[in-house]
Design a protein around this motif. Structure first.
Motif, mmCIF file in Angstrom:
data_model
loop_
_atom_site.group_PDB
_atom_site.id
_atom_site.type_symbol
_atom_site.label_atom_id
_atom_site.label_comp_id
_atom_site.label_asym_id
_atom_site.label_seq_id
_atom_site.Cartn_x
_atom_site.Cartn_y
_atom_site.Cartn_z
ATOM 1 N N LYS A 145 12.281 -7.594 -4.684
ATOM 2 C CA LYS A 145 11.155 -7.957 -3.947
ATOM 3 C C LYS A 145 10.256 -6.478 -3.145
ATOM 4 C CE LYS A 145 10.788 -12.110 -5.797
ATOM 5 N NZ LYS A 145 10.508 -12.876 -5.525
ATOM 6 N N LEU A 146 9.911 -5.380 -3.340
ATOM 7 C CA LEU A 146 8.940 -4.849 -2.388
ATOM 8 C C LEU A 146 7.703 -5.136 -1.546
ATOM 9 C CD1 LEU A 146 10.251 -1.121 -4.867
ATOM 10 C CD2 LEU A 146 11.128 -2.254 -3.097
ATOM 11 N N SER A 147 7.574 -4.482 -0.421
ATOM 12 C CA SER A 147 5.927 -4.449 0.090
ATOM 13 C C SER A 147 5.277 -3.768 -0.784
ATOM 14 C CB SER A 147 6.126 -3.388 1.545
ATOM 15 O OG SER A 147 6.820 -4.867 2.174
ATOM 16 N N LEU A 148 4.086 -4.258 -0.454
ATOM 17 C CA LEU A 148 3.236 -3.624 -1.598
ATOM 18 C C LEU A 148 2.892 -2.156 -1.241
ATOM 19 C CD1 LEU A 148 -0.402 -4.730 -2.280
ATOM 20 C CD2 LEU A 148 -1.067 -3.823 -0.042
ATOM 21 N N ARG A 149 2.298 -1.668 -2.458
ATOM 22 C CA ARG A 149 3.291 -0.852 -3.532
ATOM 23 C C ARG A 149 1.885 0.339 -2.214
ATOM 24 N NH1 ARG A 149 5.684 1.925 -7.169
ATOM 25 N NH2 ARG A 149 4.793 4.130 -8.061
ATOM 26 N N GLY A 150 2.409 1.681 -0.992
ATOM 27 C CA GLY A 150 1.683 2.376 -0.857
ATOM 28 C C GLY A 150 1.500 2.447 0.954
ATOM 29 N N SER A 151 2.424 1.038 1.556
ATOM 30 C CA SER A 151 2.560 0.542 2.494
ATOM 31 C C SER A 151 3.028 1.591 3.377
ATOM 32 C CB SER A 151 1.849 -0.349 2.737
ATOM 33 O OG SER A 151 3.344 -1.188 2.050
ATOM 34 N N ASN A 152 3.188 1.279 4.278
ATOM 35 C CA ASN A 152 4.372 1.858 5.567
ATOM 36 C C ASN A 152 5.733 1.158 5.072
ATOM 37 O OD1 ASN A 152 2.582 3.976 6.202
ATOM 38 N ND2 ASN A 152 2.328 2.903 8.297
ATOM 39 N N LYS A 153 5.890 0.173 4.800
ATOM 40 C CA LYS A 153 6.978 -0.702 5.063
ATOM 41 C C LYS A 153 7.490 -0.420 3.246
ATOM 42 C CE LYS A 153 8.949 -5.131 5.465
ATOM 43 N NZ LYS A 153 9.063 -6.529 6.050
ATOM 44 N N TRP A 154 6.410 -0.428 2.426
ATOM 45 C CA TRP A 154 7.185 0.399 0.882
ATOM 46 C C TRP A 154 8.100 1.302 1.249
ATOM 47 C CZ3 TRP A 154 5.828 4.089 -2.741
ATOM 48 C CH2 TRP A 154 6.187 3.559 -3.272
ATOM 49 N N VAL A 155 7.291 2.465 1.620
ATOM 50 C CA VAL A 155 8.135 3.874 1.669
ATOM 51 C C VAL A 155 9.251 3.899 3.091
ATOM 52 C CG1 VAL A 155 7.729 6.110 3.050
ATOM 53 C CG2 VAL A 155 5.731 4.934 1.824
ATOM 54 N N GLN A 156 9.545 2.430 3.413
ATOM 55 C CA GLN A 156 10.689 2.369 3.950
ATOM 56 C C GLN A 156 11.757 2.518 3.247
ATOM 57 O OE1 GLN A 156 9.077 0.554 7.162
ATOM 58 N NE2 GLN A 156 11.051 1.364 8.572
ATOM 59 N N GLU A 157 11.169 0.767 2.613
ATOM 60 C CA GLU A 157 11.901 -0.161 1.401
ATOM 61 C C GLU A 157 12.666 1.104 0.310
ATOM 62 O OE1 GLU A 157 9.881 -4.261 2.436
ATOM 63 O OE2 GLU A 157 9.454 -3.535 0.696
ATOM 64 N N GLU A 158 11.737 2.153 -0.363
ATOM 65 C CA GLU A 158 12.047 2.241 -0.853
ATOM 66 C C GLU A 158 13.082 3.452 -0.880
ATOM 67 O OE1 GLU A 158 10.923 4.106 -4.248
ATOM 68 O OE2 GLU A 158 10.550 1.714 -4.261
ATOM 69 N N LYS A 159 12.989 4.050 0.617
ATOM 70 C CA LYS A 159 14.173 5.337 0.770
ATOM 71 C C LYS A 159 15.419 4.122 1.040
ATOM 72 C CE LYS A 159 12.754 6.518 4.954
ATOM 73 N NZ LYS A 159 12.733 6.859 6.096
ATOM 74 N N THR A 160 15.682 3.300 1.373
ATOM 75 C CA THR A 160 16.482 2.579 1.379
ATOM 76 C C THR A 160 16.990 2.249 0.194
ATOM 77 O OG1 THR A 160 15.680 1.391 3.745
ATOM 78 C CG2 THR A 160 17.366 0.365 2.701
ATOM 79 N N LEU A 161 16.674 1.940 -0.301
ATOM 80 C CA LEU A 161 17.233 1.330 -2.316
ATOM 81 C C LEU A 161 17.316 3.404 -2.486
ATOM 82 C CD1 LEU A 161 13.936 -0.477 -4.176
ATOM 83 C CD2 LEU A 161 16.758 -1.509 -2.828
ATOM 84 N N SER A 162 17.273 4.097 -1.859
ATOM 85 C CA SER A 162 17.647 5.459 -2.456
ATOM 86 C C SER A 162 18.764 5.943 -1.560
ATOM 87 C CB SER A 162 16.593 6.571 -2.600
ATOM 88 O OG SER A 162 16.583 6.718 -0.785
ATOM 89 N N PHE A 163 19.088 5.043 0.150
ATOM 90 C CA PHE A 163 20.275 5.222 0.570
ATOM 91 C C PHE A 163 21.102 3.765 -0.094
ATOM 92 C CE2 PHE A 163 17.688 6.037 4.441
ATOM 93 C CZ PHE A 163 17.618 7.295 4.432
ATOM 94 N N TRP A 164 20.582 3.070 -0.745
ATOM 95 C CA TRP A 164 21.645 2.210 -1.342
ATOM 96 C C TRP A 164 22.496 2.615 -2.006
ATOM 97 C CZ3 TRP A 164 25.031 -1.792 -0.504
ATOM 98 C CH2 TRP A 164 25.752 -3.046 -1.357
#
Length: 171
Positions: free
Chosen positions: A66-85
């Motif tokens: 579950k990610l935050s709202l697409r396009g939000s700053n938090k969503w960008v951080q979560e997407e980056k974290t998934l690539s780190f993962w």
């Protein structure tokens, strides 16, 4: 073509070009080789490593995070974290990390491998903005990943948290 002949020969794409369409075809063939074929064995080794702990099966059966709202700053951080993962798991699989895949699984679930009866509840990922270290709820099979700015910091914090989690992995 001559300038890049060695690279094109390696990819099996070097041939005489008589038109722009043939040149585009060579570029397309080269990109396919460079992106997919060249990395095929590494991808297969990574999948085999994940399969050894049945992590790949769990990820394929339950890909939802579950990610935050697409396009939000938090969503960008979560997407980056998934690539780190994903990179972190690959480093664990290739022994380029202090923690092993077994230790990651133990940290997240409290068990060294998937029990014969399966995982209940299914493992999940969450994001953690309040800490720089990973956390886990082994009763809920939930791993909470820290939202960090770069991969090296993420890797160091994940390894430190996993390697220093009290109680798990002790026999």
């Amino acid at each position: 073509m001559v300038q890049n002949s060695t690279m094109l020969q390696t990819a099996g794409c070097f041939k005489l070009v008589r038109s722009v369409e043939e040149k585009q075809s060579i570029v397309k063939d080269y990109l396919k080789w460079y992106i997919i074929d060249r990395n095929h064995s590494a991808i297969e080794r990574f999948k085999d490593g994940l399969s050894s702990l049945q992590v790949l099966t769990v990820l394929q059966q339950h890909p939802d995070t579950k990610l935050s709202l697409r396009g939000s700053n938090k969503w960008v951080q979560e997407e980056k974290t998934l690539s780190f993962w994903a990179d972190y798991l690959l480093d664990c699989e290739e022994s380029q990390n202090e923690a092993t895949l077994e230790e990651v699984f133990m940290f997240a679930t409290g068990v060294p491998c998937i029990p014969p009866a399966g995982m209940e509840p299914q493992p999940r990922l969450h994001f953690l903005a309040s800490s720089t270290l990973p956390m886990a709820n082994t009763c809920a099979n939930t791993l909470m990943l820290p939202l960090l700015e770069n991969y090296n910091t993420f890797k160091a914090k994940m390894s430190f948290g996993i390697k220093n989690s009290p109680g798990f992995g002790c026999i």
